[in-house]
Design a protein around this motif. Sequence first.
Motif, short mmCIF file in Angstrom:
data_model
loop_
_atom_site.label_atom_id
_atom_site.label_comp_id
_atom_site.label_asym_id
_atom_site.label_seq_id
_atom_site.Cartn_x
_atom_site.Cartn_y
_atom_site.Cartn_z
N ASN A 77 0.86 -1.17 0.00
CA ASN A 77 0.00 0.00 0.00
C ASN A 77 0.90 1.23 0.00
O ASN A 77 1.83 1.32 0.81
CB ASN A 77 -0.88 0.01 1.25
CG ASN A 77 -1.85 1.14 1.27
OD1 ASN A 77 -2.83 1.16 0.53
ND2 ASN A 77 -1.59 2.14 2.11
N GLU B 103 -9.72 0.51 6.90
CA GLU B 103 -9.58 -0.13 5.57
C GLU B 103 -8.17 -0.66 5.39
O GLU B 103 -7.95 -1.72 4.81
CB GLU B 103 -9.84 0.88 4.43
CG GLU B 103 -11.18 1.55 4.43
CD GLU B 103 -11.07 2.95 4.97
OE1 GLU B 103 -10.84 3.05 6.21
OE2 GLU B 103 -11.17 3.92 4.21
N TRP B 104 -7.24 0.13 5.85
CA TRP B 104 -5.83 -0.22 5.71
C TRP B 104 -5.53 -1.49 6.51
O TRP B 104 -4.96 -2.45 5.99
CB TRP B 104 -5.01 0.96 6.22
CG TRP B 104 -3.54 0.86 6.11
CD1 TRP B 104 -2.78 1.08 5.00
CD2 TRP B 104 -2.63 0.56 7.18
NE1 TRP B 104 -1.45 0.93 5.31
CE2 TRP B 104 -1.33 0.61 6.62
CE3 TRP B 104 -2.78 0.27 8.53
CZ2 TRP B 104 -0.19 0.38 7.39
CZ3 TRP B 104 -1.65 0.03 9.28
CH2 TRP B 104 -0.37 0.08 8.71
N SER C 58 1.36 4.78 1.07
CA SER C 58 0.70 5.68 2.01
C SER C 58 0.94 7.13 1.60
O SER C 58 2.08 7.58 1.54
CB SER C 58 1.24 5.43 3.41
OG SER C 58 0.88 6.51 4.23
N THR D 69 -5.84 3.42 8.89
CA THR D 69 -7.29 3.42 9.02
C THR D 69 -7.78 1.97 9.08
O THR D 69 -7.01 1.03 8.90
CB THR D 69 -7.94 4.09 7.81
OG1 THR D 69 -7.49 3.40 6.63
CG2 THR D 69 -7.54 5.55 7.71
N ALA E 102 -7.10 -4.39 4.77
CA ALA E 102 -6.38 -4.82 3.57
C ALA E 102 -5.26 -5.78 3.93
O ALA E 102 -5.00 -6.76 3.22
CB ALA E 102 -5.84 -3.62 2.82
N SER F 298 -2.00 -0.52 -3.74
CA SER F 298 -3.24 0.11 -3.26
C SER F 298 -2.88 1.45 -2.62
O SER F 298 -1.71 1.71 -2.32
CB SER F 298 -3.94 -0.80 -2.25
OG SER F 298 -3.09 -1.01 -1.13
N THR F 299 -3.87 2.28 -2.44
CA THR F 299 -3.60 3.61 -1.86
C THR F 299 -4.59 3.92 -0.74
O THR F 299 -5.22 4.97 -0.73
CB THR F 299 -3.68 4.71 -2.93
OG1 THR F 299 -4.93 4.58 -3.62
CG2 THR F 299 -2.54 4.61 -3.93
N TYR F 300 -4.73 3.00 0.18
CA TYR F 300 -5.60 3.29 1.34
C TYR F 300 -4.88 4.28 2.25
O TYR F 300 -3.66 4.25 2.37
CB TYR F 300 -5.87 2.01 2.14
CG TYR F 300 -6.61 0.95 1.38
CD1 TYR F 300 -7.95 1.12 1.07
CD2 TYR F 300 -5.97 -0.23 0.99
CE1 TYR F 300 -8.64 0.15 0.37
CE2 TYR F 300 -6.66 -1.21 0.29
CZ TYR F 300 -7.99 -1.02 -0.03
OH TYR F 300 -8.67 -1.97 -0.71
#
Lengths: 443, 308
Positions: free
Chosen positions: A198, A260-261, A200, A258, A264, A252-254
């Motif tokens: 991801n 969602e992160w 960040s 958070t 994931a 991904s770019t969550y």
Amino acid sequence: MRSAKRAAAAALLTVSALAVAGCAAGGGSGSGGDAASCEPAGEDVTLTFTSWIPGIEDAVAMWNEENPDIQVEVQTGPSGNAGTYQNFFNQLEAGNAPDLGQIEYDALPNFRVQDGLVDLGACEDVLAAEDQFLDWTWGQVTLGTEDEVYGIPQDQGPMALFYRSDLFEQNGIEVPTTWEEYREAAVQVREAGGYITNFSDSDINQFAGFVWQAGGQWFENDGDAWTVNLTGDESTTVADYWQDLIENDLVSTYPAWTDEWNNAYNSGEVWTWNSAVWGANSILSGAPDTSGNWSVALAPQWNAGDEKAGNWGGSSIAVFNGTDHLYEAAKFALWLNTSEEALTSLNETAQIYPATTAGLELPVLKEGVEFYGGQPIYDVFAQAATQVDPDFTWGPTMTQTYGDVSDGFKAAAQGNGTLLEALEEGQAATIATLEAQSIPVAE
Amino acid sequence: MTTTTTMTAVNPRAARRPTGGGQDAVGRGPREGVIPRTAAFIVMGVFTLYFLTPIWWLLIASTKDRGDLFSTNPLWFADFRFFENVGALVAYRDGVYLRWLLNSLLYAGVGAVVATLLASMCGYALAKYRFPGRETLFNVVLGGVLVPATALALPLFLLFSQVQLTNTFWAVFLPSIVSPFGVYLSRVFAEASVPDELLEASRLDGAGEVRTFFTVSIRLMFPALVTVFLFQFVSIWNNFFLPLIMLRSEELFPVTYGLYAWNSTINQFPELRTFVLVGSLLSIVPLIITFLLLQRYWRTGLGTGALK
């Protein structure tokens, strides 16, 4: 009623007098530049120490037990950028700062340029302790000077690669050792339905860690003026690399940290995380369902065969201007960050990863970790810690710089603009901020 | 003893209290069409949902362990572990959370009582006594309503630093007992509900001003005082910036600040996440209780103020 009026007038006068006195005192303490002497007080001393690390009281209690003549009182608050740094500045202004405070490496130059710190170089014990610390952690507290020391290094955040060993194995993908292989793996992971990592858009200090590993330098200080270079060759290489991954939907770019992160990672959607040693704890508690499936490897390199690591985080214990007890404060700060009992306690209560060479060999850091399939992961980080470039310097307005760059990174993660453009904007904004604060900038 | 007769006019539930006669409480407004009514209900429904969803989420999240928090439906129950979570929260670091909760009750409870008393005395004096500078004083106080508490926190910090009161109970308590809005409300209400004739009668009977205030006027102003108390209670409870700037010692923190401090370190110490969630849920309970206990009074108070 007449007397009430007079009382009101008197109250008003008092208030304004106090306000004026407050300003005067503030101005006075800010301009202090006398070299503090490092002499024992010769009497019982109580020091105040502000830290936001949960459980640091335990280590301090040990000290208090053994040193009845130097008692330390722990004060606390939110983490540095969430309010405690601002409080430190307010307290320095009001002349009632604590004797000691927790300051992360990237904020230390800011306190230095605001004249908030005492030079611990006046204390022989402090200078003599240099050998106990990793070169680069010591470099973080000397701020590039000779014999000036603005804090005692506490912990560090050498970076490595956390990866889902089970998923890599099941899909027959090699664990990447270079950034080029990392990109190739990213394509394969994407085909397997996941994301390799991801990106960040808010953790600019993670990105700084990448630049650090690549050998970049965002700031330099020659004693007179600051050079700002967010867009040097190394930064550009790193920015272009991640830009490519974002544009090709390979990461991904969550928003980091958070739900969602966490999800994931917990659900196996994201397979790796380039993070610091303290990240071990974040995965453990953010993705509890994946226990036993993670491993740690040294970070991917830019050139095969290199041995370089970045750093993300880490903090020091600094002594504030206005303290009357430099000797005692330095003594306590050294004990807290070098003695085995304190380091063991800090590691047990708060997973503090020590900044000393001896600290990396603590028995508790030699054990296998169940969550990571029994791998003794701290061996990897101990190796990474020795690979961090000692010359990386933080700027004096890092909070501002992080914010400026973060806006552009967020846009880039959404497909508007690029990471490099964000760095260019951050560069301009940082220079403007420095100039606005009358901090000299080299052209 | 009757509190006030105006209560029945506004709130039928207050009829349970003995009153000295009042009008028939429930009036009927003009009838409305079905469509506007439906539209109104839909709009209200949507907003109710909008406001209640976060609380529902908080309630659900507090019942989960860390794994379920991220992997199960955020709006429905998984393994019910609420009591284990509360137990862990209360046990964490020798019950520091309970200490914070108590501090909040102390700051907000005692602070609001004192603030209400001061505001009512001030408002009453402004309403019932004539003295030079009265309007000026009132306007200054009124101006105070416009100054956000946040803007005052830093100057207050510098002041309190001078007298070495930072990081003490007083640093948060003293600024909390000032309520310009309370003074305003008390003045309006005192003018409306305390008749001058009554004061004269009381004086003729030989009561001093202080005694008159505490035995006669304060009872007539009661609904307004409850409103002032409630507003002040809520604003002290939610006041975050002042404790953030003033307090260093954990044992003095109010619950809002303590939770914020924990929340700010979740990145490094993720185990605090559950505590922040459960702690937030528990921290709204005293507010809800206060509202429920006092609502019939404060609704009357607001209504009466509005009528004048």
